[in-house]
Design an enzyme around this catalytic site. Structure first.
Site, PDB file in Angstrom:
ATOM      1  N   LYS A  16      34.031 -31.891  90.586  1.00  0.00           N
ATOM      2  CA  LYS A  16      33.418 -32.795  89.612  1.00  0.00           C
ATOM      3  C   LYS A  16      34.238 -32.796  88.337  1.00  0.00           C
ATOM      4  O   LYS A  16      34.964 -31.848  88.012  1.00  0.00           O
ATOM      5  CB  LYS A  16      31.963 -32.404  89.316  1.00  0.00           C
ATOM      6  N   VAL A 102      40.157 -22.445  91.263  1.00  0.00           N
ATOM      7  CA  VAL A 102      39.222 -21.371  90.937  1.00  0.00           C
ATOM      8  C   VAL A 102      39.159 -21.216  89.419  1.00  0.00           C
ATOM      9  O   VAL A 102      40.188 -21.199  88.746  1.00  0.00           O
ATOM     10  CB  VAL A 102      39.669 -20.056  91.607  1.00  0.00           C
ATOM     11  N   ASP A 143      24.994 -26.405  88.125  1.00  0.00           N
ATOM     12  CA  ASP A 143      25.887 -27.443  88.658  1.00  0.00           C
ATOM     13  C   ASP A 143      25.676 -27.703  90.148  1.00  0.00           C
ATOM     14  O   ASP A 143      26.251 -28.647  90.702  1.00  0.00           O
ATOM     15  CB  ASP A 143      27.360 -27.057  88.444  1.00  0.00           C
TER      16      ASP A 143
END
Length: 307
Positions: A16, A102, A143
């Site tokens: 996202k 990451v 999220d």
């Protein structure tokens, strides 16, 4: 009578970008109220979920060594939570192939948790609807619900309360991955510190941005992109200034730090423009690696192994 072992399930989890991320003041409970507009992007992780004799999580790809594979991983927590709901042991192997950076501000861990919920719902033939999965997702992290639903959405509260936003076009992005990550709590703490010692600019209402999304015009959207966490991310990682400048110099319409960073996202006029910007950024030496992506795309979903 022979029992039939279910076939492995393959799930794709989208990354996202926060097109708008407004951050309120620190609350007594240690959280901040957020107003954010998410967009799910084509860059993603793939999860392969198979029956096994014990719960295991494995991670492949760039940055895999930095991802925990024990009970602290959100994927592990998702499996335990869903198994408890139906009164069974979480006897599965979950293999994550990383495409999302990451600690890059693109909600990779949350996306993987959403994908685990979707995949286990399929593997165990639970028949849970999206609303039921959303309730579980919200328990795992703020999220995770958006990663489950995908598309474009307005998030409020801690980002977990979602309303779909009309987006009439495919938008094209270039993503510049930084060397090293940034801790989300550290970025929020730095924003609190900056606000104590001054008054960094704050975003207003995202209404104009949502109108630009509905128009489908990237040139109209570009000047409305914004992130209250950007000042804090740049304060902790000053080299991001150079990356942001380089992307716009390369021809992007606009650039911003994605979420808590340190990934920088650049909106481009078209798919061809994104390829050109990515090539120039890759040669500029301002990022560890560069990728193109498009959005919005669906949330975590079961895919055909051949796709």
């Amino acid at each position: 009578m022979l029992s039939v072992v279910p076939s492995p399930v393959l799930v794709r989890a989208p990354s996202k970008v926060n097109l708008h991320l407004g951050v309120g003041d620190l609350r007594p409970d240690g959280y901040h109220d957020l107003t954010t507009v998410f967009q799910a992007l084509s860059l993603g992780d793939d999860l392969r979920i198979s029956p096994a004799s014990a719960l295991t999580v494995k991670v492949n790809g760039e940055g895999a060594a930095e991802v925990p594979t024990d009970r602290t991983n959100l994927v592990w927590k998702a499996a335990v939570r869903l198994a408890h709901l139906v009164g069974r042991a979480p006897l599965v192997e979950i293999v994550i192939d990383k495409g999302i950076p990451v600690a890059g501000g693109m909600a990779g861990g949350s996306a993987d948790a959403a994908a685990a919920l979707v995949g286990l719902n399929e593997l165990w033939d639970m028949g849970l609807g999206r609303d039921e999965l959303s309730a579980l997702a919200a328990e795992l992290g703020s999220d995770v619900p958006f990663a489950l639903h995908g598309g474009t959405a307005l998030g409020t509260g801690r980002g977990e309360r979602l309303l779909p936003v009309l987006s009439r076009n495919t938008f094209h992005w270039v993503l510049a991955f930084a060397k090293g990550g940034l801790s989300t709590p550290a970025v929020f703490a730095e924003l609190d510190r900056l606000r104590e010692h001054g008054d960094p600019p704050r975003l207003g209402d995202p209404q104009a941005l949502m109108q630009a999304l509905a128009s489908g015009d990237p040139a109209q959207l570009a000047p409305l992109l914004g992130n209250d966490l950007q000042a804090a991310a740049v304060s902790l990682k000053p080299e991001l200034r150079r990356t942001l400048r380089a992307g716009v110099t390369a021809g992007a319409l606009a650039g911003l730090v994605s979420g808590s960073g340190p990934t920088c996202a650049f909106l481009c006029e078209s798919a061809d423009a994104a390829v050109a910007v990515a090539a120039e950024l890759a040669g500029a030496g301002v990022a560890r690696s560069v990728r193109t992506a498009s959005g919005p795309v669906p949330g975590a979903r079961v895919i055909d192994p051949e796709s």
